[in-house]
Design a protein around this motif. Structure first.
Motif, short mmCIF file in Angstrom:
data_model
loop_
_atom_site.label_atom_id
_atom_site.label_comp_id
_atom_site.label_asym_id
_atom_site.label_seq_id
_atom_site.Cartn_x
_atom_site.Cartn_y
_atom_site.Cartn_z
N VAL A 36 25.76 8.88 8.39
CA VAL A 36 26.50 8.57 7.19
C VAL A 36 26.93 7.37 6.57
O VAL A 36 26.81 7.05 5.44
CB VAL A 36 27.48 9.63 7.15
CG1 VAL A 36 28.45 9.75 5.88
CG2 VAL A 36 26.85 10.98 7.49
N LYS A 40 25.79 5.17 3.41
CA LYS A 40 26.88 4.58 2.64
C LYS A 40 26.51 3.03 2.30
O LYS A 40 26.53 2.37 1.22
CB LYS A 40 28.29 4.59 3.13
CG LYS A 40 29.31 4.10 2.37
CD LYS A 40 29.49 4.67 1.02
CE LYS A 40 30.73 3.94 0.17
NZ LYS A 40 30.61 3.59 -1.07
N VAL A 110 23.88 11.59 -4.57
CA VAL A 110 24.14 12.86 -4.07
C VAL A 110 23.18 12.86 -2.86
O VAL A 110 21.82 13.18 -2.98
CB VAL A 110 24.41 14.22 -4.79
CG1 VAL A 110 24.44 15.38 -3.85
CG2 VAL A 110 25.06 14.14 -5.70
N LEU A 113 23.23 16.45 3.68
CA LEU A 113 23.56 16.32 5.09
C LEU A 113 22.24 16.57 5.87
O LEU A 113 22.25 15.72 7.06
CB LEU A 113 24.68 17.01 5.22
CG LEU A 113 26.08 16.67 4.69
CD1 LEU A 113 27.17 17.56 4.98
CD2 LEU A 113 26.26 15.33 4.93
N GLY A 123 24.44 21.69 2.69
CA GLY A 123 25.66 20.83 2.38
C GLY A 123 25.31 19.32 1.75
O GLY A 123 23.99 18.97 2.39
N SER A 124 25.97 18.52 0.95
CA SER A 124 25.73 17.47 0.62
C SER A 124 26.90 16.55 0.44
O SER A 124 28.08 16.95 0.38
CB SER A 124 24.94 17.32 -0.61
OG SER A 124 25.71 18.09 -1.57
N THR A 125 26.71 15.37 0.33
CA THR A 125 27.91 14.32 0.32
C THR A 125 27.69 13.53 -0.90
O THR A 125 26.47 13.04 -1.13
CB THR A 125 28.22 13.73 1.45
OG1 THR A 125 29.53 13.04 1.39
CG2 THR A 125 27.22 12.69 1.73
N THR A 126 28.46 13.03 -1.80
CA THR A 126 28.51 12.14 -2.72
C THR A 126 28.66 10.59 -2.45
O THR A 126 30.07 10.50 -2.07
CB THR A 126 29.08 12.63 -4.11
OG1 THR A 126 28.69 13.69 -4.55
CG2 THR A 126 28.77 11.61 -5.14
N MET A 127 27.89 9.79 -2.45
CA MET A 127 28.22 8.42 -2.20
C MET A 127 28.29 7.52 -3.21
O MET A 127 27.28 7.70 -4.06
CB MET A 127 27.35 7.83 -1.15
CG MET A 127 27.24 8.67 0.13
SD MET A 127 26.03 7.85 1.33
CE MET A 127 26.44 9.08 2.59
#
Length: 141
Positions: A36, A40, A110, A113, A123-127
């Protein structure tokens, strides 16, 4: 044979059965956190490259296009796949009498994961990352 010695037989196997999954889970979490953070860093690099490309453009429209192309190229080159469209915002600060203008580029992506950690993980994460670059006053026309 001592009765206490008989009771301890097989205790190492039970301890290993308890500790090995916990250690493996910890190692997987460390790997996931590292991946992760690497993603980033790629988004940071995309923002930096996009800002530099925008600072070399002659017009605002050309700067926005150059920023988008540069960010997309960096993300693709490093293997970070954005779900949907990545968001790229370009903002200009005009030149003043004592200093050159600048361009700030914000890149949002976005990332699933499952792409970063364990395949199939929901799921996902916004960077999001921003970078400011001074507009090159002596750029070629």
């Amino acid at each position: 044979m001592d009765p206490d010695q008989h009771r301890d037989q097989g205790s190492i196997a039970i301890e290993a059965a308890i500790l090995v999954p916990a250690i493996l889970l910890f190692l997987l979490l460390v790997i996931a956190a590292g991946r992760v953070e690497t993603a980033k860093g790629v988004v940071d690099a995309a923002a930096r490259d996009a800002a530099r490309s925008a600072s070399l453009a002659r017009t605002q429209n050309a700067a926005a296009q150059a920023a988008g192309d540069s960010a997309a190229a960096t993300l693709n080159q490093e293997g970070v796949a954005c779900r949907g469209q990545q968001s790229i915002q370009v903002a200009f600060a005009p030149a003043t009498q004592n200093q050159a203008g600048s361009v700030q580029v914000t890149v949002s992506c976005v990332v699933g994961l499952g792409d970063l950690t364990v395949p199939g993980l929901p799921g996902s994460t916004t960077m999001t990352s921003s970078f400011t670059s001074v507009i090159d006053l002596y750029r070629a026309s």
